[in-house]
Motif scaffolding. Sequence first.
Motif, PDB file in Angstrom:
ATOM      1  N   ALA A 101       0.538  -1.455  -0.570  1.00 47.02           N
ATOM      2  CA  ALA A 101       0.095  -0.272   0.153  1.00 47.02           C
ATOM      3  C   ALA A 101       0.654   1.532   0.052  1.00 47.02           C
ATOM      4  O   ALA A 101       0.330   2.312  -0.628  1.00 47.02           O
ATOM      5  N   GLU A 102       1.608   1.045   0.506  1.00 46.12           N
ATOM      6  CA  GLU A 102       2.579   2.283   0.780  1.00 46.12           C
ATOM      7  C   GLU A 102       3.535   2.322  -0.636  1.00 46.12           C
ATOM      8  O   GLU A 102       3.617   3.704  -1.227  1.00 46.12           O
ATOM      9  N   MET A 103       4.161   1.270  -0.819  1.00 48.14           N
ATOM     10  CA  MET A 103       4.830   1.924  -1.988  1.00 48.14           C
ATOM     11  C   MET A 103       3.795   2.728  -3.600  1.00 48.14           C
ATOM     12  O   MET A 103       4.002   3.071  -3.994  1.00 48.14           O
ATOM     13  N   ILE A 104       2.665   1.916  -3.673  1.00 50.33           N
ATOM     14  CA  ILE A 104       1.321   1.717  -4.522  1.00 50.33           C
ATOM     15  C   ILE A 104       1.079   3.703  -3.864  1.00 50.33           C
ATOM     16  O   ILE A 104       1.340   4.602  -4.923  1.00 50.33           O
ATOM     17  N   GLN A 105       0.826   3.858  -2.790  1.00 51.08           N
ATOM     18  CA  GLN A 105       0.482   6.008  -2.167  1.00 51.08           C
ATOM     19  C   GLN A 105       1.332   6.374  -2.725  1.00 51.08           C
ATOM     20  O   GLN A 105       1.488   7.837  -3.553  1.00 51.08           O
ATOM     21  N   SER A 106       2.669   5.774  -2.607  1.00 49.85           N
ATOM     22  CA  SER A 106       4.048   6.788  -2.530  1.00 49.85           C
ATOM     23  C   SER A 106       4.117   7.250  -4.418  1.00 49.85           C
ATOM     24  O   SER A 106       4.612   7.966  -4.654  1.00 49.85           O
TER      25      SER A 106
END
Length: 155
Positions: free
Chosen positions: A67-72
């Motif tokens: 999720a963090e990778m996609i959001q960033s």
Amino acid sequence: MEDAFKNRLLKTLVKENPVEVPPSLMKEQKASLVEDFKKRMSEQGMGPDDFASYVEKWDGDFEKTAAEMIQSSFLVDAIAKKHDLFCKKEDLDAKFAEYAQQTGIEESRIKEFYGRPEQASRLTYMLTEEKVIAFLNKSVKVKEVPAGSLKEENH
């Protein structure tokens, strides 16, 4: 740019600007993280059973990281759009020259390697991300404090 700093900056960015993560992307990103992990672990001799129980145990972590990778990447993209920070041909050329200098490999061979779509898009994103981070670093006053120097203040 030091990776730990970059990761902290991106994490903060995500925290301050929550973005909706499409479930399909989430599934894809998570699967690719797990696949990556599987490759690394089998190289280190981990068997399929150990691997399965590990993935089950740390499922939430894979999910959170995905999720963090996609959001960033969404946020990097949005900032790049807004401030015209997308990687340009001259950025790529400069990177190829730098790689050639670092590795002693001919620039033409490096260009050939990055001519493949998957490699090209990965490098383009990496350079865009670098430009966005440099931009944020300039525009946001981020104070790097050495770990361990943060003390509780008593008033």
